[in-house]
Scaffold this active site. Structure first.
Site, PDB file in Angstrom:
ATOM      1  CG  HIS A  39      -1.799   1.191   1.364  1.00  0.00           C
ATOM      2  ND1 HIS A  39      -3.138   1.184   1.027  1.00  0.00           N
ATOM      3  CD2 HIS A  39      -1.529   2.451   1.819  1.00  0.00           C
ATOM      4  CE1 HIS A  39      -3.641   2.392   1.252  1.00  0.00           C
ATOM      5  NE2 HIS A  39      -2.685   3.179   1.740  1.00  0.00           N
ATOM      6  CD  GLU A  40       1.651   3.649   3.758  1.00  0.00           C
ATOM      7  OE1 GLU A  40       1.925   4.733   3.172  1.00  0.00           O
ATOM      8  OE2 GLU A  40       0.615   3.497   4.425  1.00  0.00           O
TER       9      GLU A  40
ATOM     10  CG  HIS B 209       0.486   6.493  -0.618  1.00  0.00           C
ATOM     11  ND1 HIS B 209      -0.569   7.124  -1.243  1.00  0.00           N
ATOM     12  CD2 HIS B 209      -0.019   5.957   0.532  1.00  0.00           C
ATOM     13  CE1 HIS B 209      -1.662   6.970  -0.512  1.00  0.00           C
ATOM     14  NE2 HIS B 209      -1.360   6.267   0.565  1.00  0.00           N
TER      15      HIS B 209
ATOM     16  CG  HIS C 241       0.466   9.026  -7.025  1.00  0.00           C
ATOM     17  ND1 HIS C 241      -0.706   9.320  -6.367  1.00  0.00           N
ATOM     18  CD2 HIS C 241       0.377   9.661  -8.223  1.00  0.00           C
ATOM     19  CE1 HIS C 241      -1.466  10.076  -7.136  1.00  0.00           C
ATOM     20  NE2 HIS C 241      -0.838  10.298  -8.267  1.00  0.00           N
TER      21      HIS C 241
END
Length: 713
Positions: free
Chosen positions: A495-496, A499, A502
């Protein structure tokens, strides 16, 4: 979880890892000579050894945190902030004296960048650095930069220099879409501060902003404040579950996982007992937000908060939540019935399902139906293996590899922080990720992504490379085993990293919209999408190996894990719908038609179904009302978009390079520089409706696509 500031507002034995370093030798020729580093090493191996600390750099020059020369000592924050403030003054003068045009936006962005490069870094250091002197210096820098931001947001001359650009239709039409959007975002930041109002109203807007900040801080502290009760009022046999203080028992949380029904009930009723001061604080906060929104030209705070989001307005949000609630209702009732049956089985005297029951009993059902004890999975998820898994996925999907780079002396705040270079096979170095993964004293217990430096195109034509921190709280390795992750920890890591990608792959011209600096209901899409990869056996099979035997994780174990997540998932989602609806109502039309507690009771009955418990006020513990005011729905919306992306682009083949490139080109590359719905349309190649979003979320509860794929192989 995303942490981002913005102006205006170890691992396994090497032999146990998959012997794959996809693309390692293939892209070096594509890196510009000045970008090549001979100190890069394979990422999996880097997390398979304990850090060597400063011994490797005993005689080296001390560089400073993140390579910033001034930050080799706490005092450097003062130097860095003063430097930024001096540059700010020069840039303000330039902005005010430059004729309106694209150059105006570039100057504004450079202004934003000079402040954010200190503020974003300080925001991280003030909570994560182990040394108090550094934390205090960073805190002071945050205050200093914050004061300057307030001054800029009320600088009429600066505002007018941007207004001249945006009110000239010919000039606006000549701007490229990204420049126009950034100009409009800067103007939005100005106008929510009331700068376009007359002097008296402007002062009122500034005062309201200050009041809202103070009330937010007070409310946040109150959400975690424990309640106490006289000892004799609690049954003796459950007192040992709580902390004693003289004649009182301290209740500091809901104890949601406690096996004893009475313990959970007592915790729920006492911890959520209303506090008059906290109640008044919430009412004032909501009222002040409404007053400010009306003052700057919005009918409600929600209308103001949702400007530029996927949803665009509160009417769409409520339509989304109501339709989702309708589609979930039958499934939620089945979940509650399943919980009631389990409760009756374990506690025949009282089988009524109460709000303190679902978290515990859904866990019991999960454990009974599926053997998913974390200790069975952890040996397959060493940190080194997981990092290599990410490396394989990113390489095949996007042509990216992660390499460990030895940090210079003083560059990191703890010796176990790893520095990763993110390298593209033809474009070269894209940026840096600092991995602060391990537990330590005084470190916040949260998994977060922090932007330290945003990417932007500099005046000399070079690209300012993004720098981020990923912060996790993983256990350290022991003498007998490497750092082993539970399935939940592994999913959080993916998940991290979503980020981080991105941030790394955003190639915006402007720092103001770099990477994750985008609307809240869009910001979680790339990170949630990575959770789908983390739960797909075809991906997991690339890296999940037993750290001692090298045995791969069996397919049926992944299948059980995926299916277990669907146990009571409808009820879990229904709870999130309730919270999101409550948030919308609180930030909707004012004055509120009832007290915040009466509204809680009505909304709980309509959107959740379990009875409201008299003399409780859950809203006073709802800390997200501060950081996500009118935007709590965002996680559901982001998950809906991520679900659609997964099914449309990656379900058939999670390593589909063409789909990965489309995802990068249409979404990740733009950061917040395009309207979010345009980016979603670009990847999906269609314009999704509210019904599409709802269907995507509901289908995840029913469709056993992971199991189907595994069984069909």
């Amino acid at each position: 979880m995303l942490c981002v500031g913005r102006l205006g507002g170890f691992g396994a034995r090497a032999a146990a890892l998959p012997p794959r370093w996809a693309g390692q030798g293939s892209f070096q020729a594509g890196i510009r000579a000045r970008r090549v580093s001979t100190s890069w090493s394979p990422v999996g191996a880097a997390f398979n050894v304990k850090p060597q600390g400063s011994r490797l750099d005993l005689f080296g020059e001390r560089r400073g945190l993140f390579g910033v020369p001034e930050l080799s000592a706490p005092e450097g924050f003062h130097i860095a902030q003063e430097k930024a403030l001096r540059k700010t003054e020069l840039l303000v003068d330039r902005a005010c004296s430059t004729p309106p045009g694209p150059q105006t936006v570039l100057i504004f962005d450079e202004l934003s960048d000079s402040l954010c490069r200190v503020a974003d870094l300080a925001d991280f250091v003030k909570i994560a650095h182990p040394e108090p002197a550094f934390r205090e210096a960073a805190e002071e820098a945050c205050r200093s930069i914050g004061t300057m931001v307030e001054k800029l947001n009320t600088n009429v001359d600066l505002y007018q220099s941007l207004q001249k650009l945006l009110t000239d239709k010919k000039l606006v039409d000549s701007l490229d879409p990204e420049t126009r959007r950034v100009a409009e975002l800067f103007m939005f930041d100005f106008e929510i501060s009331g700068i376009h109002l007359d002097k008296e109203k402007r002062k009122r807007a500034v005062d309201l902003n200050v009041k809202i900040l103070d009330l937010s801080s007070t409310f946040l502290m109150g959400t975690n404040f424990p309640n106490k009760i006289e000892k004799h009022l609690l049954p003796e046999h459950i007192r040992h579950n709580f902390t004693s203080a003289g004649d009182h028992i301290i209740i500091d949380g809901l104890h949601a996982e406690a096996p004893d029904d009475l313990v959970r009930e007592a915790a729920y009723k006492i911890f959520l007992y209303p506090n008059a001061g906290q109640l008044k604080c919430l009412e004032e906060l909501l009222s002040s937000r409404d007053l400010l929104a009306k003052l700057v030209g919005y009918s409600t705070f929600s209308h103001r908060a949702l400007q530029g989001t996927i949803a665009k307005n509160p009417e769409t949000v409520m339509q989304f939540l109501e339709k989702l609630s309708d589609k979930l209702s039958e499934r939620t009732l089945k979940d509650f019935e399943m919980i009631r049956e389990m409760k009756m089985k374990l506690n025949p005297q009282n089988s009524e399902v109460m709000p303190w029951d679902p978290p515990y009993y859904s866990g019991v059902i999960r454990a009974e139906r599926y053997n998913i004890e974390p200790s069975l999975y952890c040996p397959f998820f060493s940190l080194g293996a997981c990092m290599e898994g990410l490396n394989i996925l990113l390489n095949r999907l996007l042509g990216i590899s992660l390499y460990a780079e030895q940090p210079a002396k003083g560059e990191v705040w703890s010796e176990d922080v790893r520095k990763l270079a993110v390298v593209h096979e033809s474009e070269g170095l894209l940026g840096y990720i600092y991995c602060d993964f391990f537990q330590r004293a005084d470190k916040p217990h949260q998994d977060c992504h922090f932007t330290i430096r945003g990417g932007r195109l500099k005046e000399d034509g070079d690209y300012q490379l993004p720098v981020v921190v990923l912060m996790l709280n993983l256990p350290r390795s022991s003498r007998s085993s490497p750092t082993l992750l539970t399935p939940g920890m592994m999913e959080n890591l993916f998940h991290e990293m979503g980020h981080a990608m991105h941030s790394m792959l955003g190639r915006t011209r402007y720092q103001h919209v770099t990477g994750t600096r985008c609307p809240t209901d869009f910001a979680e899409v790339p990170s949630i999408l990575m959770e789908y990869f983390a739960n797909d056996y075809r991906v997991v099979n690339q890296f999940a190996r037993h750290y001692q035997t090298g045995q791969p994780l069996p397919k049926n174990m992944v299948s059980r894990l995926c299916e277990s997540k669907k146990v009571c998932a409808a009820a879990d989602m229904q709870l999130q719908v309730f919270y999101a609806a409550l948030d919308q109502i609180y930030h909707g039309k004012h004055p509120l038609r009832n007290s915040t507690t009466d509204i809680l009771k009505e909304t709980q009955e309509k959107f959740y179904g379990l009875p409201y418990v008299p003399n409780t006020a859950w809203q006073l513990r709802f800390s997200h009302l501060v950081g996500y005011g009118a935007k709590y729905y965002s996680y559901l919306m982001s998950r809906a978009v991520a679900s659609m992306l997964w099914k449309e682009c990656f379900l058939r083949d999670p390593f589909n390079r063409a789909a990965g490139e489309r995802y990068r080109r249409e979404m990740l590359a733009h950061g917040g520089g395009r309207e979010p719905m345009l980016m979603v349309e670009g990847v999906l190649q269609k314009c999704p409706s509210v019904d599409d979003f709802v269907s995507a979320l509901v289908s995840d509860l029913d469709l056993d696509f992971e199991t189907f794929l595994m069984d069909s192989e």
